[in-house]
Design an enzyme around this catalytic site. Structure first.
Site, mmCIF file in Angstrom:
data_model
loop_
_atom_site.group_PDB
_atom_site.id
_atom_site.type_symbol
_atom_site.label_atom_id
_atom_site.label_comp_id
_atom_site.label_asym_id
_atom_site.label_seq_id
_atom_site.Cartn_x
_atom_site.Cartn_y
_atom_site.Cartn_z
ATOM 1 N N GLY A 1 2.308 -13.827 -35.160
ATOM 2 C CA GLY A 1 3.312 -12.686 -36.289
ATOM 3 C C GLY A 1 3.025 -11.600 -36.584
ATOM 4 N N LYS B 1 9.967 5.747 -36.590
ATOM 5 C CA LYS B 1 9.125 6.458 -37.893
ATOM 6 C C LYS B 1 8.580 8.074 -36.771
ATOM 7 C CE LYS B 1 6.628 2.116 -37.854
ATOM 8 N NZ LYS B 1 6.283 1.185 -36.935
#
Ligand SMILES: NC(=O)c1ccc[n+]([C@@H]2O[C@H](COP(=O)([O-])OP(=O)(O)OC[C@H]3O[C@@H](n4cnc5c(N)ncnc54)[C@H](OP(=O)(O)O)[C@@H]3O)[C@@H](O)[C@H]2O)c1
Length: 437
Positions: free
Chosen positions: A179, A197
């Protein structure tokens, strides 16, 4: 708004730990609505009756809702929803860094015009409070440089390749199984996420107004386990590093897989963790390390923003926040990427013949990039690179690793391109930056 991975974590903190939010906010923060698309999906959180809805208008129209955690990914309808929330008189907390990197100036201008605020601590490095630290705690400093491992997915993949000699494709599959990676992990591994970012952090730290698309970036997709092994033999780890460095009034910005000396803090960042190292002219170096994604670390940042907004702290900083403001001119501009200085690692496959090394080193001389060391490795039949040679492989091909002294990015790129075209070289040349000590 959104009750997926992060939204469910936010709901859990608000419902299970109302005492904490009440203590810090001076009053209880009530979860009034939770908007989703699919009402039948399991949420992993027990919501009181009447909270879950699939109708966003219930939020826009509810005067009791003062602040909304906007936890919907992607650009649209996330952008339209955020604008509608501001227009409906709500302050917003968002974790959507792609949206801010793409539409930040528009959204911040709209919030200012409407007298509303946007808080975005969770948008960079998840649970690490880097936005607050740069914009508030370090505000007495001129920031000199900022380096970060900002993408946990690629750091997990590189850790698997380094620690277990796992080939790239298998490491990606493992990240997906656990995940850490999306079904399509492109934005994580090609440097896009890191550049988005870094653009946000560069706005805050340096007053730069930079589009993430203008940040030079290289991903980790071309790396082979050989690169991590050779780097390790030379005393380095390889990390996908986002770097911003002020040189005069110019800013060097890039995202690239980089060799970092082992036993230094950034080289030791493992698995899906993130880290940021900031150097300020008063404070010196400061290092932040923690979980850059995941349900509860990200929810931790979102709920702190909700509290800050509820008590009015967000408004105080939002008024003076530089990023995305088009009112003041940028304090710095980007340096041309060809001028970026750095040391480089080159890995190539070359014919094991007399004259090969002379041809290759001649290219370095031509582009005025001096060589620090050359290592000719023996062929190892189990490596990714060897297996990629196929059935018709030439048996006199050997891997060469060349480390350069400091030179310009443009020269290093020209060297790699020209070496690739030499008759004695097979396949692509892998070129990586080496972090200065
Ligand atoms: N996951 C992380 O670790 C992490 C870390 C840092 C930042 N972020 C950012 O946080 C944001 C949310 O990420 P996530 O992982 O929580 O995403 P997610 O699991 O996909 O959840 C998104 C939620 O938004 C809802 N939604 C989507 N479109 C909607 C619409 N048009 N109207 C109403 N609801 C809508 C979805 O509803 P349904 O459930 O009904 O489909 C879902 O509940 C993203 O911007 C992401 O980049 C995530």
């Amino acid at each position: 708004m959104g009750l997926g991975t992060v939204g469910s974590g936010v709901a859990k903190l608000l419902l299970d730990h109302g005492d904490r939010t009440a203590r810090h906010a001076g009053r209880t923060l009530w979860l009034q609505k939770a908007v989703v698309r699919d009402l039948d999906k399991a949420r992993g959180v027990d919501l009181p009756a009447g909270i879950l809805t699939a109708d966003v208008n219930e939020v826009y129209a509810d005067p009791e809702i003062a602040v909304v955690a906007h936890l919907v990914g992607g650009l649209e309808p996330a952008r339209t929803i955020l604008l509608r929330l501001l227009e409906s008189g709500k302050d917003v907390v968002t974790a959507n860094k792609a949206l801010l990197a793409e539409h930040g100036p528009e959204l911040f201008a709209a919030a200012r015009k409407l007298g509303r605020t946007i808080a975005f601590e969770a948008s960079v490095a998840g649970g690490i409070p880097i936005i607050t630290n740069i914009s508030q705690c370090l505000s007495a400093n001129g920031i000199e440089s900022l380096e970060g491992i900002l993408n946990g997915t690629s750091n997990f993949i590189l850790t698997q390749m380094d620690r277990f000699n796992t080939p790239y494709a298998d490491a990606v599959a493992e990240a997906q199984r656990l995940g850490y990676a999306e079904a399509d992990p492109t934005m994580d591994v090609d440097g896009t996420d890191g550049a988005q970012k870094l653009a946000i952090l560069a706005h805050l730290a340096f007053g730069a107004q930079v589009a993430w698309q203008d940040i030079p970036r290289v991903g980790i997709e071309q790396l082979e386990t050989d690169d991590l092994r050779y780097a390790s033999q030379l005393g380095y780890a390889i990390k996908l590093l986002a770097e911003a460095k002020l040189v005069g009034d110019k800013l060097d910005l890039h995202v690239s897989p980089t060799l970092i000396k082992r036993r230094t803090p950034l080289a030791e960042v493992q698995d899906a963790f993130n880290a940021v190292r900031v150097v300020g002219d008063a404070v010196g170096p400061v290092f932040y390390h923690g979980q850059g994604a995941g349900q509860m670390p990200t929810a931790s940042a979102v709920v702190a923003d909700l509290i800050d907004t509820a008590v009015g702290r967000t408004r105080l900083t939002f008024e003076t926040l530089e990023p995305f403001s088009t009112a003041s001119p940028p304090r710095v501009s980007l340096r041309n990427s060809d001028e970026l200085p750095g040391r480089y690692y080159f890995r190539l496959q070359a014919k094991d013949h007399p004259g090969t090394l002379a041809a290759i080193t001649g290219v370095f001389g031509k582009h005025r990039l001096s060589i620090a060391s050359v290592i000719q490795h023996e062929r190892n039949g189990s490596s990714d690179a060897d297996s990629s040679l196929g059935d018709n492989q030439e048996h006199d091909i050997v891997p060469l690793v060349i480390m350069s002294h400091e030179g310009a990015e443009g020269s290093a790129r020209a060297v790699a391109d020209e070496i690739e075209s030499l008759g004695v070289v097979r396949g692509a040349v892998t070129r990586l930056r080496v972090k200065a000590p």
